[in-house]
Enzyme design. Sequence first.
Site, PDB file in Angstrom:
ATOM      1  N   ARG A   1     -18.520  -3.901  -8.788  1.00  0.00           N
ATOM      2  CA  ARG A   1     -17.516  -4.943  -9.125  1.00  0.00           C
ATOM      3  C   ARG A   1     -16.179  -4.353  -9.558  1.00  0.00           C
ATOM      4  NH1 ARG A   1     -21.868  -7.837 -11.626  1.00  0.00           N
ATOM      5  NH2 ARG A   1     -22.651  -9.339 -10.122  1.00  0.00           N
TER       6      ARG A   1
ATOM      7  N   LYS B   1      -2.648  -4.799  -2.189  1.00  0.00           N
ATOM      8  CA  LYS B   1      -3.334  -5.531  -1.113  1.00  0.00           C
ATOM      9  C   LYS B   1      -4.318  -4.577  -0.468  1.00  0.00           C
ATOM     10  CE  LYS B   1      -0.185  -9.106   0.519  1.00  0.00           C
ATOM     11  NZ  LYS B   1       0.657  -9.563   1.659  1.00  0.00           N
TER      12      LYS B   1
ATOM     13  N   GLU C   1       9.566  -0.415   7.883  1.00  0.00           N
ATOM     14  CA  GLU C   1       9.314  -1.103   6.606  1.00  0.00           C
ATOM     15  C   GLU C   1      10.428  -0.771   5.600  1.00  0.00           C
ATOM     16  OE1 GLU C   1       6.972  -3.314   6.361  1.00  0.00           O
ATOM     17  OE2 GLU C   1       5.282  -2.756   7.637  1.00  0.00           O
TER      18      GLU C   1
ATOM     19  N   LYS D   1       9.651  -2.913  -3.742  1.00  0.00           N
ATOM     20  CA  LYS D   1       8.321  -3.518  -3.647  1.00  0.00           C
ATOM     21  C   LYS D   1       7.734  -3.758  -5.034  1.00  0.00           C
ATOM     22  CE  LYS D   1       4.096  -4.003  -1.274  1.00  0.00           C
ATOM     23  NZ  LYS D   1       3.217  -3.667  -0.162  1.00  0.00           N
TER      24      LYS D   1
ATOM     25  N   GLU E   1       1.137 -13.287  -3.938  1.00  0.00           N
ATOM     26  CA  GLU E   1       1.867 -13.888  -2.817  1.00  0.00           C
ATOM     27  C   GLU E   1       1.860 -15.415  -2.827  1.00  0.00           C
ATOM     28  OE1 GLU E   1       1.760 -11.647   0.934  1.00  0.00           O
ATOM     29  OE2 GLU E   1       1.801 -13.557   1.975  1.00  0.00           O
TER      30      GLU E   1
ATOM     31  N   ARG F   1       6.751 -12.781  -2.827  1.00  0.00           N
ATOM     32  CA  ARG F   1       6.098 -11.685  -2.088  1.00  0.00           C
ATOM     33  C   ARG F   1       6.024 -11.984  -0.584  1.00  0.00           C
ATOM     34  NH1 ARG F   1       1.006  -7.832  -3.855  1.00  0.00           N
ATOM     35  NH2 ARG F   1       1.076  -6.564  -1.978  1.00  0.00           N
TER      36      ARG F   1
ATOM     37  N   ASN G   1       6.948 -10.322   4.377  1.00  0.00           N
ATOM     38  CA  ASN G   1       6.442 -10.564   5.732  1.00  0.00           C
ATOM     39  C   ASN G   1       7.563 -10.737   6.748  1.00  0.00           C
ATOM     40  OD1 ASN G   1       3.740 -10.500   4.919  1.00  0.00           O
ATOM     41  ND2 ASN G   1       3.837 -12.622   4.216  1.00  0.00           N
TER      42      ASN G   1
ATOM     43  N   HIS H   1       6.985 -10.073  10.360  1.00  0.00           N
ATOM     44  CA  HIS H   1       5.543  -9.874  10.533  1.00  0.00           C
ATOM     45  C   HIS H   1       4.856 -10.988  11.326  1.00  0.00           C
ATOM     46  CE1 HIS H   1       6.136  -6.546   7.850  1.00  0.00           C
ATOM     47  NE2 HIS H   1       4.840  -6.282   7.760  1.00  0.00           N
TER      48      HIS H   1
ATOM     49  N   HIS I   1       2.519  -9.420  14.028  1.00  0.00           N
ATOM     50  CA  HIS I   1       1.062  -9.607  14.102  1.00  0.00           C
ATOM     51  C   HIS I   1       0.652 -10.185  15.446  1.00  0.00           C
ATOM     52  CE1 HIS I   1       0.420  -9.394   9.483  1.00  0.00           C
ATOM     53  NE2 HIS I   1       0.285  -8.222  10.056  1.00  0.00           N
TER      54      HIS I   1
ATOM     55  N   HIS J   1       1.453  -0.534  13.793  1.00  0.00           N
ATOM     56  CA  HIS J   1       1.911  -1.668  12.982  1.00  0.00           C
ATOM     57  C   HIS J   1       3.432  -1.616  12.777  1.00  0.00           C
ATOM     58  CE1 HIS J   1       1.986  -4.745   9.916  1.00  0.00           C
ATOM     59  NE2 HIS J   1       2.534  -3.902   9.065  1.00  0.00           N
TER      60      HIS J   1
HETATM   61  P1  NAD Z   1      -2.902   5.201   9.535  1.00  0.00           P
HETATM   62  O1  NAD Z   1      -3.498   5.196   8.210  1.00  0.00           O
HETATM   63  O2  NAD Z   1      -3.794   4.904  10.701  1.00  0.00           O
HETATM   64  O3  NAD Z   1      -2.167   6.588   9.791  1.00  0.00           O
HETATM   65  C1  NAD Z   1      -1.558   6.819  11.032  1.00  0.00           C
HETATM   66  C2  NAD Z   1      -2.060   8.115  11.675  1.00  0.00           C
HETATM   67  O4  NAD Z   1      -1.440   9.207  11.033  1.00  0.00           O
HETATM   68  C3  NAD Z   1      -3.558   8.337  11.567  1.00  0.00           C
HETATM   69  O5  NAD Z   1      -4.014   8.897  12.768  1.00  0.00           O
HETATM   70  C4  NAD Z   1      -3.680   9.378  10.446  1.00  0.00           C
HETATM   71  O6  NAD Z   1      -4.806  10.187  10.596  1.00  0.00           O
HETATM   72  C5  NAD Z   1      -2.417  10.161  10.624  1.00  0.00           C
HETATM   73  N1  NAD Z   1      -1.875  10.785   9.426  1.00  0.00           N
HETATM   74  C6  NAD Z   1      -1.800  10.265   8.194  1.00  0.00           C
HETATM   75  N2  NAD Z   1      -1.099  11.071   7.392  1.00  0.00           N
HETATM   76  C7  NAD Z   1      -0.753  12.141   8.132  1.00  0.00           C
HETATM   77  C8  NAD Z   1       0.004  13.310   7.867  1.00  0.00           C
HETATM   78  N3  NAD Z   1       0.588  13.498   6.686  1.00  0.00           N
HETATM   79  N4  NAD Z   1       0.167  14.211   8.864  1.00  0.00           N
HETATM   80  C9  NAD Z   1      -0.372  13.979  10.090  1.00  0.00           C
HETATM   81  N5  NAD Z   1      -1.060  12.889  10.403  1.00  0.00           N
HETATM   82  C10 NAD Z   1      -1.247  11.979   9.433  1.00  0.00           C
HETATM   83  O7  NAD Z   1      -1.704   4.129   9.663  1.00  0.00           O
HETATM   84  P2  NAD Z   1      -0.482   3.714   8.714  1.00  0.00           P
HETATM   85  O8  NAD Z   1       0.628   3.416   9.637  1.00  0.00           O
HETATM   86  O9  NAD Z   1      -0.293   4.637   7.599  1.00  0.00           O
HETATM   87  O10 NAD Z   1      -1.008   2.352   8.085  1.00  0.00           O
HETATM   88  C11 NAD Z   1      -1.274   1.231   8.890  1.00  0.00           C
HETATM   89  C12 NAD Z   1      -2.241   0.333   8.150  1.00  0.00           C
HETATM   90  O11 NAD Z   1      -1.640  -0.080   6.916  1.00  0.00           O
HETATM   91  C13 NAD Z   1      -2.575  -0.926   8.906  1.00  0.00           C
HETATM   92  O12 NAD Z   1      -3.967  -1.129   8.849  1.00  0.00           O
HETATM   93  C14 NAD Z   1      -1.861  -2.019   8.133  1.00  0.00           C
HETATM   94  O13 NAD Z   1      -2.533  -3.265   8.186  1.00  0.00           O
HETATM   95  C15 NAD Z   1      -1.883  -1.468   6.736  1.00  0.00           C
HETATM   96  N6  NAD Z   1      -0.833  -1.986   5.858  1.00  0.00           N
HETATM   97  C16 NAD Z   1      -1.193  -2.419   4.630  1.00  0.00           C
HETATM   98  C17 NAD Z   1      -0.248  -2.879   3.757  1.00  0.00           C
HETATM   99  C18 NAD Z   1      -0.655  -3.287   2.370  1.00  0.00           C
HETATM  100  O14 NAD Z   1       0.186  -3.819   1.640  1.00  0.00           O
HETATM  101  N7  NAD Z   1      -1.864  -3.030   1.953  1.00  0.00           N
HETATM  102  C19 NAD Z   1       1.098  -2.905   4.127  1.00  0.00           C
HETATM  103  C20 NAD Z   1       1.452  -2.450   5.401  1.00  0.00           C
HETATM  104  C21 NAD Z   1       0.467  -1.983   6.272  1.00  0.00           C
HETATM  105  N1  GLY Z   2       3.014  -5.495   3.015  1.00  0.00           N
HETATM  106  C1  GLY Z   2       3.159  -6.812   2.478  1.00  0.00           C
HETATM  107  C2  GLY Z   2       2.731  -6.931   1.066  1.00  0.00           C
HETATM  108  O1  GLY Z   2       2.310  -5.987   0.454  1.00  0.00           O
HETATM  109  O2  GLY Z   2       2.785  -8.013   0.537  1.00  0.00           O
END
Ligand code: NAD
Ligand code: GLY
Length: 371
Positions: free
Chosen positions: A126, A148, A190, A232, A242, A246, A250, A253, A257, A271
Amino acid sequence: MRVESRRVSVLLPQCHYDIVIGSGILPSFSNFSAVQLKAAHKIVLLSDETVAPLYAAPLAKQLNDMGKQLLSITVPAGEGSKSFAVFERVLEQLLSWPIDRKTLLIAVGGGVIGDLGGFIASVALRGIPFIQVPTTLLAQVDSSVGGKTAINCKAGKNLIGSFYQPELVVIDTDCLETLPLRERRAGYAEIIKYGLLGDAAFFDWCVLHGQAVLDGEPQSLHHAIETSCRAKAAIVAADEKESGVRALLNLGHTFAHALEADVGFDNRLLHGEAVAFGLRLAARLSVQTSGLSAAASKQLETHLDALGYPRGLKDLVAGHKFVAQQLIEHMESDKKTLHGAKTFIVLDSIGAARELRGIPDSLVLSILEDA
Ligand code: NAD
Ligand code: GLY
């Protein structure tokens, strides 16, 4: 050139945490996280196959040397790891280790690892404490901050998750040296977003320094990351779950999406790449529905063009043909859609965004067809 480390605080009603931003700070991780590490005898290090040897393994050595018991878990790189199957496997692994309520989970990687790790931390026993160590630009300016967490399912992306804040975010910009340009460009989308939605001066700065950020010039990179994290942090402090401001995060987005859904959420379209294109379309929509001037919209598009982002939908994903009507259908199942009304974030001007519902499909369709 070394840039001095900075701290940004995220101040929420129920908890406070810091984002530490610096260059070359991971080798002294234990100094930054002394308080969080003190309570934990056991630590779970979650990473992906690409990041594990680069950044999680040296961190594991550091924590081992401190006498911590460690469980290192590595999952495949990419969006596919935000799945029920990986969630179950990782959770079973750490529960059978076993963990206790003081066990700390450290998520080392991009947004995929942060989202997956945060979700696991929120449900294991939990809730166990977790630290974000974001290693992509996107994760350093967006996903690691704000709590998130999510995995994907057949019905769509990020539909299963929780709001669960980390104890600490440690951003080492040196990690970006190994990050491919394509991923850096995705993260930069972003960054401009924060300028567009709330800080016109920062948008102007981005126009001047965007290329330097992509090139990894230390001062510019740090300024962009710190400004983004501050923006942020302020938004999340005002509206953690949100229900208001917040939602402005988006921006772009709803389009993004739909584009990602059409491709099938695989790495043919990242993304951040979808967000960059979504920002163009949101600006065009804003010219038609809100006060955004055509000149301001053009300024954004010229900046994106100059940095090498695709200009038209046909150039976005090689070999994939987007159909406007189909993109509208993807928007119907977007989680921002409320009582059937699609939700868009529009700009009245650069630096002033708001939520808008009830835009006729015919207008959105014509923007998509033109694109
Ligand atoms: P990711 O985590 O898939 O990383 C992208 C690629 O880069 C992967 O292949 C990873 O192995 C590689 N990588 C990571 N760090 C590296 C480094 N320093 N050197 C070399 N390679 C490296 O993708 P991302 O773009 O970081 O994140 C996308 C995800 O984030 C999506 O799932 C999206 O929905 C999510 N997201 C979440 C929020 C949130 O608020 N929680 C906001 C925006 C996006
Ligand atoms: N990436 C959108 C949020 O964190 O609300």
